[in-house]
Every structure is written in C-alpha cells, then in structure tokens.
Design an enzyme around this catalytic site. Structure first.
Site, mmCIF file in Angstrom:
data_model
loop_
_atom_site.group_PDB
_atom_site.id
_atom_site.type_symbol
_atom_site.label_atom_id
_atom_site.label_comp_id
_atom_site.label_asym_id
_atom_site.label_seq_id
_atom_site.Cartn_x
_atom_site.Cartn_y
_atom_site.Cartn_z
ATOM 1 N N TRP A 21 0.845 -1.214 0.000
ATOM 2 C CA TRP A 21 0.000 0.000 0.000
ATOM 3 C C TRP A 21 0.873 1.254 0.000
ATOM 4 C CZ3 TRP A 21 -1.391 2.837 4.927
ATOM 5 C CH2 TRP A 21 -2.371 3.823 4.722
ATOM 6 N N GLN A 27 4.798 5.689 -4.155
ATOM 7 C CA GLN A 27 5.892 6.411 -3.477
ATOM 8 C C GLN A 27 7.275 5.962 -3.947
ATOM 9 O OE1 GLN A 27 5.860 5.893 0.777
ATOM 10 N NE2 GLN A 27 7.564 7.267 1.136
ATOM 11 N N TYR A 54 -4.767 -0.391 -4.746
ATOM 12 C CA TYR A 54 -3.486 0.249 -4.432
ATOM 13 C C TYR A 54 -2.859 0.800 -5.716
ATOM 14 C CZ TYR A 54 -3.694 -2.031 0.212
ATOM 15 O OH TYR A 54 -4.057 -2.462 1.470
ATOM 16 N N SER A 151 -11.817 -7.257 5.681
ATOM 17 C CA SER A 151 -10.910 -6.239 6.226
ATOM 18 C C SER A 151 -11.730 -5.124 6.840
ATOM 19 C CB SER A 151 -10.020 -5.686 5.100
ATOM 20 O OG SER A 151 -9.265 -4.598 5.561
ATOM 21 N N LYS A 216 11.171 7.891 14.407
ATOM 22 C CA LYS A 216 11.898 8.807 13.508
ATOM 23 C C LYS A 216 11.207 10.166 13.348
ATOM 24 C CE LYS A 216 10.133 7.147 9.034
ATOM 25 N NZ LYS A 216 10.523 6.496 7.783
ATOM 26 N N ARG A 228 7.003 8.843 4.748
ATOM 27 C CA ARG A 228 5.598 8.868 4.333
ATOM 28 C C ARG A 228 4.955 10.226 4.631
ATOM 29 N NH1 ARG A 228 1.734 3.837 5.581
ATOM 30 N NH2 ARG A 228 3.317 2.918 4.224
ATOM 31 N N GLY A 284 5.046 -2.580 5.885
ATOM 32 C CA GLY A 284 5.296 -1.875 4.634
ATOM 33 C C GLY A 284 6.736 -1.394 4.672
ATOM 34 N N GLN A 290 14.664 -1.521 5.817
ATOM 35 C CA GLN A 290 13.528 -1.501 6.751
ATOM 36 C C GLN A 290 12.949 -2.908 6.924
ATOM 37 O OE1 GLN A 290 10.884 1.350 4.906
ATOM 38 N NE2 GLN A 290 11.964 3.120 5.768
ATOM 39 N N GLU A 293 15.303 -4.924 9.062
ATOM 40 C CA GLU A 293 15.210 -4.553 10.486
ATOM 41 C C GLU A 293 13.932 -5.121 11.105
ATOM 42 O OE1 GLU A 293 15.413 -0.305 11.370
ATOM 43 O OE2 GLU A 293 14.463 -0.637 13.324
HETATM 44 N N1 LIG Z 1 -6.839 -3.469 4.783
HETATM 45 C C1 LIG Z 1 -6.609 -2.188 4.824
HETATM 46 O O1 LIG Z 1 -7.527 -1.360 4.810
HETATM 47 C C2 LIG Z 1 -5.186 -1.719 4.881
HETATM 48 C C3 LIG Z 1 -4.876 -0.368 5.095
HETATM 49 C C4 LIG Z 1 -3.551 -0.007 5.151
HETATM 50 C C5 LIG Z 1 -2.545 -0.953 4.989
HETATM 51 N N2 LIG Z 1 -2.880 -2.259 4.757
HETATM 52 C C6 LIG Z 1 -1.842 -3.312 4.547
HETATM 53 O O2 LIG Z 1 -0.834 -3.223 5.528
HETATM 54 C C7 LIG Z 1 0.416 -3.021 4.899
HETATM 55 C C8 LIG Z 1 1.320 -2.248 5.791
HETATM 56 O O3 LIG Z 1 0.786 -0.953 6.071
HETATM 57 P P1 LIG Z 1 1.790 0.227 6.399
HETATM 58 O O4 LIG Z 1 2.678 0.460 5.214
HETATM 59 O O5 LIG Z 1 1.007 1.362 6.919
HETATM 60 O O6 LIG Z 1 2.653 -0.472 7.587
HETATM 61 P P2 LIG Z 1 3.730 -0.014 8.588
HETATM 62 O O7 LIG Z 1 4.702 -1.146 8.637
HETATM 63 O O8 LIG Z 1 3.083 0.434 9.865
HETATM 64 O O9 LIG Z 1 4.439 1.283 7.960
HETATM 65 C C9 LIG Z 1 5.330 1.139 6.879
HETATM 66 C C10 LIG Z 1 6.091 2.406 6.575
HETATM 67 O O10 LIG Z 1 6.867 2.838 7.724
HETATM 68 C C11 LIG Z 1 8.182 3.255 7.317
HETATM 69 N N3 LIG Z 1 9.123 2.296 7.900
HETATM 70 C C12 LIG Z 1 9.039 0.925 7.905
HETATM 71 N N4 LIG Z 1 10.049 0.383 8.578
HETATM 72 C C13 LIG Z 1 10.813 1.391 9.026
HETATM 73 C C14 LIG Z 1 11.998 1.431 9.805
HETATM 74 N N5 LIG Z 1 12.577 0.311 10.258
HETATM 75 N N6 LIG Z 1 12.523 2.659 10.101
HETATM 76 C C15 LIG Z 1 11.936 3.787 9.652
HETATM 77 N N7 LIG Z 1 10.803 3.802 8.903
HETATM 78 C C16 LIG Z 1 10.246 2.618 8.604
HETATM 79 C C17 LIG Z 1 8.166 3.212 5.786
HETATM 80 O O11 LIG Z 1 7.705 4.463 5.279
HETATM 81 P P3 LIG Z 1 8.681 5.700 4.927
HETATM 82 O O12 LIG Z 1 10.055 5.171 4.666
HETATM 83 O O13 LIG Z 1 8.040 6.329 3.743
HETATM 84 O O14 LIG Z 1 8.598 6.608 6.109
HETATM 85 C C18 LIG Z 1 7.111 2.171 5.486
HETATM 86 O O15 LIG Z 1 6.547 2.275 4.210
HETATM 87 C C19 LIG Z 1 0.060 -2.363 3.574
HETATM 88 O O16 LIG Z 1 1.056 -2.473 2.613
HETATM 89 C C20 LIG Z 1 -1.164 -3.150 3.195
HETATM 90 O O17 LIG Z 1 -0.793 -4.417 2.685
HETATM 91 C C21 LIG Z 1 -4.175 -2.640 4.704
#
Ligand SMILES: NC(=O)c1ccc[n+]([C@@H]2O[C@H](COP(=O)([O-])OP(=O)(O)OC[C@H]3O[C@@H](n4cnc5c(N)ncnc54)[C@H](OP(=O)(O)O)[C@@H]3O)[C@@H](O)[C@H]2O)c1
Length: 332
Positions: A21, A27, A54, A151, A216, A228, A284, A290, A293
């Site tokens: 997503w 992005q 997406y 969902s 961060k 993000r 994500g 990332q 980690e």
């Molecule tokens: N069902 C639904 O309605 C729904 C809605 C939303 C998401 N989802 C699912 O859930 C998945 C994950 O959602 P999410 O992307 O919001 O999850 P998340 O893991 O909470 O956030 C991911 C974002 O955080 C940053 N990040 C990740 N690891 C990091 C680290 N170690 N250090 C610093 N920044 C870090 C990155 O963004 P930056 O580098 O850009 O800061 C990354 O894209 C989606 O891809 C999708 O499959 C489902």
C-alpha cells in the site's frame, strides 16, 4: 521467520507479511519495490498482501512482477476487492459482478492462477451479504481463490457472515484485516473475542503506525525527508498519528525497547504478535533495510513487565473505541 495458522484454517502464513500500500506503483520506484520484495523473500517472508485499488491497480502489477518466477507453492498471495478501480458504478463494492471482474483482473496483474486469500476490503452496505458470500464461494469452488477473508469489518458484520455461510453451506471467512498497533487497539473489545470464538485470525496492518512507532518523527521537528509524512499521496493517512503528544510518548518507549534488545520498529511489530489471535503483521517498506530490520520481530516474546510499561507510557493516547471500525455507508 516463524509461521502461524491463519485463524483455524489449515493455511500457514509468515507471522510477518509484506504489503505494498502507498509504496509500489506510487511512493517508490520499481527498482526499490523489487529490492524490498527480494529482501522480504530472503528473510523468509512468504505472505504478500496487496489490493486492486493500491496505486489504482499498479501495485498489483508490481507485486506480480516482483514475485514472478518464485515457486508458487512457497508463497501466500493475498489481495482485496471493494474500493473503486474505475469510474463506473459497478467498478466498486462487493456485488457479484464486481467481485468476479476484479478477481479476474487481479489474477492477470498478479500473474497467477489463484489467489491464496481474497479479502473484502470493507463491508458493502449496498449489497446483500448473501450475494457477496456466494460470489466468493463460487471463486473458491472454481479454484481461483483458496481462502476468503474480510478487512475492517465490525464484529456484528463478521458474525452475520459466519451465520449465513453456516446456513447456506458457503465457504467461511478465515481472516480479518484490521489496523492494529500499540496506539490503535479498537479491535480488542469486540472483534477479537468474536474472531477467537469463530476461529478467524487477524492479519493486522500498520503495525508500526505507518512509521510513527519507529521514533523517527520527533516532537517539535519537521518530518524527515523521504518519509511517508512528506510523500504527496501518503501524508494524508499518517497525520492523525503525528501529534506532539504521541511523538513525545514514542520517544519515551526507547528504554523499554533497548532493554528488550530491540529497535523501536521491532518492538512495535513484536507487540502486535503478542496477541494470539494475530496470525500475521503486515509490514510496509520503502527500502530493503527496513524489511531486514523489522523482520527481526519474528519469534520475540515480550515480558509482562515490558507490556505493562508500554501501556503506562502510552496511557490515554491509546485508541480503543470499537466504533472506529467502520465502512462507508454507501459505496465510495
Ligand atoms: N486493509 C486495509 O484497509 C489496509 C490499510 C492499510 C494498509 N494495509 C496493509 O498493511 C500493509 C502495511 O501498512 P503500512 O505500510 O502502513 O505499515 P507499517 O509497517 O506500519 O508502515 C510502513 C512504513 O513505515 C516506514 N518504515 C518501515 N520500517 C521502518 C523502519 N525500520 N525505520 C523507519 N521507517 C520505517 C516506511 O515508510 P517511509 O520510509 O516512507 O517513512 C514504510 O513504508 C500495507 O502495505 C497493506 O498491505 C491494509
């Protein structure tokens, strides 16, 4: 990487899944997207989550390309249907027509013959539940979909689906995909108890609150470039977490993380996995580092003292009201 059963089903999923997503087709450039998927595979992630909506279908294409050539039996590919994928009145929702059309388009974009888990991305108040469940059941009988899930459905919506499936002998929901992290716990009071009873597992999204729980984003400072919060399409989704109060409390979590031998991101992912009803946390990523980690959260057990300490620090910043689980009253 450890695996867990998806609810009470026979399917096993990697307890950390990878989702695209806001990243693939949006992005991040394709090269970074492919590198993130390669890192996920290398770290033992087998479960991949995407959705037709997406990046307006582009994310599925990138995922299909990234997974092309990987032994199909070693992957669990999950996608979703509900949000608009085109301008017409039937390019959205959970009608039989849109479910069938969207599933076939997803199969083509993902370059696969079947979807392991097909999820209703929200509840559709404009379609009889029986119509939706029959369409899903038909896809299962055709072998195009192996398991079905939902969902962000409310407890009573999930209960109604389970009841109808039981009465009509239709395939049963095995999973729900809600938002769940240390700050956002709205599923704990109603959705989780019902799902535990019914053998439905949670595949939770935004386990690190979109990056906020990595620490961060600092209180009183501009968000880091390339995050993000600075992305044109992503920033609108993350702002509600970017309050001075939350950002200050996240910094206070550092000693607990250090004591557990984890980074803040690992602590946040591990926290979601302490709940036994959680089958997987979907992470994500915009960079492969990332992924590398965050996957270290697999297999981590947090002590009762750590869990209590986290609750104490986050206090009333934690959101628990089950009313926040909702779907649009009419089709978007
Ligand atoms: N069902 C639904 O309605 C729904 C809605 C939303 C998401 N989802 C699912 O859930 C998945 C994950 O959602 P999410 O992307 O919001 O999850 P998340 O893991 O909470 O956030 C991911 C974002 O955080 C940053 N990040 C990740 N690891 C990091 C680290 N170690 N250090 C610093 N920044 C870090 C990155 O963004 P930056 O580098 O850009 O800061 C990354 O894209 C989606 O891809 C999708 O499959 C489902």
């Amino acid at each position: 990487m450890e695996h867990r059963h998806l609810g009470r089903s026979g399917l096993k999923v990697s307890e950390i899944a990878y989702g695209n997503w806001l990243t693939h087709g949006s992005q991040v450039e394709e090269e970074a997207a492919l590198a993130c998927v390669a890192a996920a595979l290398d770290e033992g992630i087998t479960t991949f989550d995407t959705a037709d909506v997406y990046a307006l279908t582009k994310a599925e294409e990138v995922m299909g390309k990234a997974l092309h050539g990987i032994r199909r039996e070693s992957l669990e590919i999950c996608t979703k249907v509900f949000w608009p994928t085109g301008g017409g009145p039937n390019d959205r929702g959970l009608s039989r027509k849109h479910i069938m059309e969207s599933a076939h388009n997803s199969l083509r974009r993902l370059q696969t013959d079947y979807i392991d888990l097909y999820q209703a991305h929200r509840y559709d108040h404009e379609t009889p539940l029986e119509e939706t469940l029959r369409a899903f059941d038909d896809l299962v009988r055709q072998g195009k979909v192996l398991y079905i899930g939902v969902s962000e459905w409310r407890a009573e919506e999930i209960a109604a689906a389970v009841k109808i499936a039981g009465q009509l002998g239709l395939d049963r929901i095995v999973s729900n995909q809600p938002q769940y992290n240390m700050i956002w716990r709205v599923i704990e009071s109603d959705v989780i108890p019902l799902c535990e009873r019914e053998g439905i597992g949670q595949i939770v999204w935004s386990p690190i609150a979109q990056g906020v729980l990595t620490g961060k984003y600092l209180p009183g400072a501009a968000p880091p470039d390339g995050s993000r919060a600075t992305d044109e399409r992503g920033s609108g989704f993350i702002t509600h977490f970017l309050t001075e109060e939350i950002l200050a409390k996240v910094q206070q979590l550092r000693p607990a993380a250090e004591q557990a031998g984890l980074t803040l991101a690992q602590l946040a992912v591990a926290w979601t996995l302490q709940n036994p009803n959680v089958s997987a946390a979907i992470i994500g990523a915009t960079r492969p580092e990332q992924v590398r980690e965050n996957v270290r959260a697999s297999g981590v057990t947090l002590s009762a003292e750590t869990m209590t300490e986290l609750d104490k620090i986050l206090g009333d910043s934690v959101v628990t009201d089950p009313a926040y689980t909702s779907s649009p009253r009419s089709r978007p």
